[in-house]
Design a protein around this motif. Structure first.
Motif, PDB file in Angstrom:
ATOM      1  N   VAL A  66      36.704   5.570  11.426  1.00  0.00           N
ATOM      2  CA  VAL A  66      36.685   5.036  10.069  1.00  0.00           C
ATOM      3  C   VAL A  66      35.279   5.127   9.496  1.00  0.00           C
ATOM      4  CG1 VAL A  66      37.097   3.010   8.617  1.00  0.00           C
ATOM      5  CG2 VAL A  66      38.585   3.448  10.586  1.00  0.00           C
ATOM      6  N   GLU A  67      35.185   5.647   8.284  1.00  0.00           N
ATOM      7  CA  GLU A  67      33.919   5.665   7.551  1.00  0.00           C
ATOM      8  C   GLU A  67      34.067   4.771   6.319  1.00  0.00           C
ATOM      9  OE1 GLU A  67      30.873   8.644   5.103  1.00  0.00           O
ATOM     10  OE2 GLU A  67      32.675   9.452   6.066  1.00  0.00           O
ATOM     11  N   ILE A  68      33.184   3.779   6.198  1.00  0.00           N
ATOM     12  CA  ILE A  68      33.195   2.868   5.053  1.00  0.00           C
ATOM     13  C   ILE A  68      31.999   3.195   4.171  1.00  0.00           C
ATOM     14  CG2 ILE A  68      33.023   0.468   4.309  1.00  0.00           C
ATOM     15  CD1 ILE A  68      34.279  -0.345   6.959  1.00  0.00           C
ATOM     16  N   VAL A  69      32.271   3.470   2.902  1.00  0.00           N
ATOM     17  CA  VAL A  69      31.209   3.728   1.926  1.00  0.00           C
ATOM     18  C   VAL A  69      31.203   2.573   0.934  1.00  0.00           C
ATOM     19  CG1 VAL A  69      30.318   5.282   0.163  1.00  0.00           C
ATOM     20  CG2 VAL A  69      31.442   6.218   2.205  1.00  0.00           C
ATOM     21  N   SER A  70      30.148   1.770   0.960  1.00  0.00           N
ATOM     22  CA  SER A  70      30.064   0.568   0.128  1.00  0.00           C
ATOM     23  C   SER A  70      29.262   0.854  -1.132  1.00  0.00           C
ATOM     24  CB  SER A  70      29.395  -0.572   0.910  1.00  0.00           C
ATOM     25  OG  SER A  70      30.100  -0.829   2.105  1.00  0.00           O
ATOM     26  N   ASP A  71      29.907   0.649  -2.281  1.00  0.00           N
ATOM     27  CA  ASP A  71      29.248   0.901  -3.560  1.00  0.00           C
ATOM     28  C   ASP A  71      30.058   0.190  -4.634  1.00  0.00           C
ATOM     29  OD1 ASP A  71      28.055   1.896  -5.874  1.00  0.00           O
ATOM     30  OD2 ASP A  71      27.719   3.858  -5.003  1.00  0.00           O
ATOM     31  N   ASP A  72      29.374  -0.550  -5.504  1.00  0.00           N
ATOM     32  CA  ASP A  72      30.077  -1.259  -6.568  1.00  0.00           C
ATOM     33  C   ASP A  72      30.466  -0.362  -7.734  1.00  0.00           C
ATOM     34  OD1 ASP A  72      30.255  -3.776  -5.441  1.00  0.00           O
ATOM     35  OD2 ASP A  72      28.270  -4.365  -6.103  1.00  0.00           O
ATOM     36  N   ALA A  73      29.972   0.865  -7.756  1.00  0.00           N
ATOM     37  CA  ALA A  73      30.334   1.780  -8.837  1.00  0.00           C
ATOM     38  C   ALA A  73      31.805   2.165  -8.728  1.00  0.00           C
ATOM     39  CB  ALA A  73      29.464   3.030  -8.788  1.00  0.00           C
TER      40      ALA A  73
ATOM     41  N   LYS B  60      40.780  10.588  11.055  1.00  0.00           N
ATOM     42  CA  LYS B  60      39.685   9.997  10.288  1.00  0.00           C
ATOM     43  C   LYS B  60      40.221   9.291   9.058  1.00  0.00           C
ATOM     44  CE  LYS B  60      36.185  13.386  11.702  1.00  0.00           C
ATOM     45  NZ  LYS B  60      35.151  14.350  11.222  1.00  0.00           N
ATOM     46  N   LEU B  61      39.539   8.217   8.689  1.00  0.00           N
ATOM     47  CA  LEU B  61      39.907   7.438   7.511  1.00  0.00           C
ATOM     48  C   LEU B  61      38.636   7.109   6.748  1.00  0.00           C
ATOM     49  CD1 LEU B  61      42.550   6.103   6.355  1.00  0.00           C
ATOM     50  CD2 LEU B  61      41.739   3.993   7.397  1.00  0.00           C
ATOM     51  N   ARG B  62      38.573   7.497   5.465  1.00  0.00           N
ATOM     52  CA  ARG B  62      37.410   7.208   4.628  1.00  0.00           C
ATOM     53  C   ARG B  62      37.800   6.149   3.610  1.00  0.00           C
ATOM     54  NH1 ARG B  62      34.868  10.768   1.364  1.00  0.00           N
ATOM     55  NH2 ARG B  62      32.773  10.138   1.995  1.00  0.00           N
ATOM     56  N   ILE B  63      37.005   5.082   3.546  1.00  0.00           N
ATOM     57  CA  ILE B  63      37.309   3.939   2.682  1.00  0.00           C
ATOM     58  C   ILE B  63      36.176   3.728   1.694  1.00  0.00           C
ATOM     59  CG2 ILE B  63      37.860   1.479   2.603  1.00  0.00           C
ATOM     60  CD1 ILE B  63      38.763   1.686   5.513  1.00  0.00           C
ATOM     61  N   SER B  64      36.508   3.639   0.411  1.00  0.00           N
ATOM     62  CA  SER B  64      35.548   3.273  -0.629  1.00  0.00           C
ATOM     63  C   SER B  64      35.754   1.808  -0.969  1.00  0.00           C
ATOM     64  CB  SER B  64      35.768   4.135  -1.881  1.00  0.00           C
ATOM     65  OG  SER B  64      35.006   3.645  -2.972  1.00  0.00           O
TER      66      SER B  64
ATOM     67  N   VAL C 226      41.415   5.841   0.921  1.00  0.00           N
ATOM     68  CA  VAL C 226      41.820   4.542   0.411  1.00  0.00           C
ATOM     69  C   VAL C 226      40.613   3.853  -0.214  1.00  0.00           C
ATOM     70  CG1 VAL C 226      41.383   3.399   2.626  1.00  0.00           C
ATOM     71  CG2 VAL C 226      43.009   2.392   1.033  1.00  0.00           C
ATOM     72  N   GLY C 227      40.870   3.001  -1.189  1.00  0.00           N
ATOM     73  CA  GLY C 227      39.821   2.211  -1.808  1.00  0.00           C
ATOM     74  C   GLY C 227      40.167   0.739  -1.734  1.00  0.00           C
ATOM     75  N   VAL C 228      39.181  -0.118  -1.924  1.00  0.00           N
ATOM     76  CA  VAL C 228      39.387  -1.568  -1.975  1.00  0.00           C
ATOM     77  C   VAL C 228      38.603  -2.094  -3.171  1.00  0.00           C
ATOM     78  CG1 VAL C 228      39.082  -3.782  -0.809  1.00  0.00           C
ATOM     79  CG2 VAL C 228      39.709  -1.752   0.519  1.00  0.00           C
ATOM     80  N   ARG C 229      39.302  -2.718  -4.117  1.00  0.00           N
ATOM     81  CA  ARG C 229      38.675  -3.274  -5.299  1.00  0.00           C
ATOM     82  C   ARG C 229      39.461  -4.500  -5.754  1.00  0.00           C
ATOM     83  NH1 ARG C 229      35.314  -0.142  -3.995  1.00  0.00           N
ATOM     84  NH2 ARG C 229      34.068   1.291  -5.256  1.00  0.00           N
ATOM     85  N   PHE C 230      38.916  -5.209  -6.729  1.00  0.00           N
ATOM     86  CA  PHE C 230      39.640  -6.325  -7.320  1.00  0.00           C
ATOM     87  C   PHE C 230      40.766  -5.789  -8.195  1.00  0.00           C
ATOM     88  CE2 PHE C 230      35.593  -8.252  -6.223  1.00  0.00           C
ATOM     89  CZ  PHE C 230      36.019  -9.413  -5.593  1.00  0.00           C
ATOM     90  N   GLY C 231      41.833  -6.572  -8.314  1.00  0.00           N
ATOM     91  CA  GLY C 231      43.055  -6.113  -8.939  1.00  0.00           C
ATOM     92  C   GLY C 231      42.897  -5.547 -10.323  1.00  0.00           C
ATOM     93  N   GLU C 232      42.025  -6.148 -11.142  1.00  0.00           N
ATOM     94  CA  GLU C 232      41.909  -5.700 -12.523  1.00  0.00           C
ATOM     95  C   GLU C 232      41.144  -4.391 -12.652  1.00  0.00           C
ATOM     96  OE1 GLU C 232      38.138  -8.255 -12.127  1.00  0.00           O
ATOM     97  OE2 GLU C 232      40.088  -8.025 -11.184  1.00  0.00           O
ATOM     98  N   ARG C 233      40.589  -3.879 -11.550  1.00  0.00           N
ATOM     99  CA  ARG C 233      39.789  -2.660 -11.617  1.00  0.00           C
ATOM    100  C   ARG C 233      40.497  -1.459 -10.998  1.00  0.00           C
ATOM    101  NH1 ARG C 233      33.833  -3.961  -9.543  1.00  0.00           N
ATOM    102  NH2 ARG C 233      33.228  -2.481 -11.155  1.00  0.00           N
TER     103      ARG C 233
ATOM    104  N   PHE D 297      42.511  -5.812  -3.474  1.00  0.00           N
ATOM    105  CA  PHE D 297      43.639  -4.952  -3.144  1.00  0.00           C
ATOM    106  C   PHE D 297      43.143  -3.689  -2.452  1.00  0.00           C
ATOM    107  CE2 PHE D 297      45.387  -7.662  -6.319  1.00  0.00           C
ATOM    108  CZ  PHE D 297      46.771  -7.695  -6.105  1.00  0.00           C
ATOM    109  N   LEU D 298      43.900  -3.254  -1.485  1.00  0.00           N
ATOM    110  CA  LEU D 298      43.724  -1.945  -0.881  1.00  0.00           C
ATOM    111  C   LEU D 298      44.589  -0.993  -1.708  1.00  0.00           C
ATOM    112  CD1 LEU D 298      43.958  -1.192   2.913  1.00  0.00           C
ATOM    113  CD2 LEU D 298      45.367   0.082   1.315  1.00  0.00           C
TER     114      LEU D 298
END
Length: 297
Positions: free
Chosen positions: A125-132, A95-99, A143-150, A272-273
């Protein structure tokens, strides 16, 4: 362990991660009442309360936080060992959980994940979508995925999508009615579709040209929480939207949306991942990171 089985502790960790009996029960494939009975049994055998429950919420007690912090890494090590065993047999499973932020999910993560699971059918794979902004470790994500400066400095970051440029767009009909802005200051008084972050802060429209930087506080009749909804609102003629150009490429190419102030729109750090550095990366996470490196956006 005072009659407490590993399966009981896994049930407790599921509730600790979700802070919801119903969601944790769904993850475990049991009923909420059965899960509640299991947790009560653990608390009775330990002689300590692990969770505070009300009709509306579930929260960890101090003892519950300590227990989750101690046993969580141990269960992750067990999962890693099983992943490594599968990998040694030439099979990636687990299993892989991604924020991930909402717009990043649509622009980059969903296309990547659908290709990944097609290549590795034994991965869930479970994807949890939230801008917080969240702590991926404490929230139980791999693992998470966000913009580089965050991204926090102690995370390992892998480029996923190159830097992206902003765009101001609206339908031809909106510009025919209100005119086209020539400078960012001309946006004042125009019907702009605004976006609010989960923190409550408004998304400011930032511009730059020739070393001159401007932050424009726009007005408009509509405030939304998600950039993809801003795109849809612009397509519906609600006003001007300030979005990533990658999100409206097809709409601009077809003429459904028209771009203005292009020479003022700046680039932002790419997506970025990221994941925490660990002694030994789980096989399923390593496979996903390697896949992302081989298939950049």
């Amino acid at each position: 362990m005072r009659g407490i089985k590993p399966a009981d502790l896994m049930s407790f960790l599921a509730v600790a991660r979700q802070l919801s009996f119903s969601r944790a029960a769904t993850d475990l494939g049991v009923s909420p009442s059965a899960l509640s009975h299991t947790i009560r049994g653990i608390e009775e055998r330990l002689g300590v309360r692990l969770l505070n429950r009300t009709t509306r919420s579930v929260a960890l007690t101090e003892a519950g936080e300590r227990l989750a912090g101690r046993i969580g890494p141990a269960f992750r090590d067990i999962d890693d060992a099983l992943d490594d065993l599968n990998a040694s047999q030439g099979r990636v499973a687990g299993k892989l959980r991604i924020s991930v932020g909402l717009i990043a999910a649509r622009l980059a993560v969903m296309p990547l994940v659908t290709r990944f699971i097609a290549t590795h059918p034994d991965v869930e794979v479970e994807i949890v979508s939230d801008d917080a902004l969240i702590d991926v470790v404490s929230e139980g994500f791999d693992v998470g995925v966000r913009f580089g400066e965050r991204i926090e400095g102690d995370m390992i970051a892998v480029p996923l999508v190159p830097r992206m440029r902003s765009a101001v767009v609206a339908t031809p009909e909106v510009f025919a009615k209100h005119g086209k802005p020539i400078t960012p200051q001309d946006l004042r008084g125009m019907p702009c579709i605004r976006q609010r972050f989960p923190s409550g802060a408004m998304y400011h429209w930032d511009f730059e040209r020739g070393g001159i930087e401007l932050e424009i506080h726009v007005d408009g009749p509509l405030i939304l929480r998600e950039m993809s909804l801003c795109v849809q609102a612009a397509l519906d003629g609600a006003g001007l939207a300030f979005v990533f150009e990658k999100a409206v490429e097809e709409d601009m190419a077809s003429g459904r949306l028209v771009r203005v102030l292009e020479d003022w729109c700046q680039y932002h750090p790419g997506l970025f991942l990221y994941h925490p550095g660990r002694r030994q990366m789980p096989a399923v996470l390593k496979a996903f990171v390697d896949f992302a490196r081989a298939h950049p956006g």
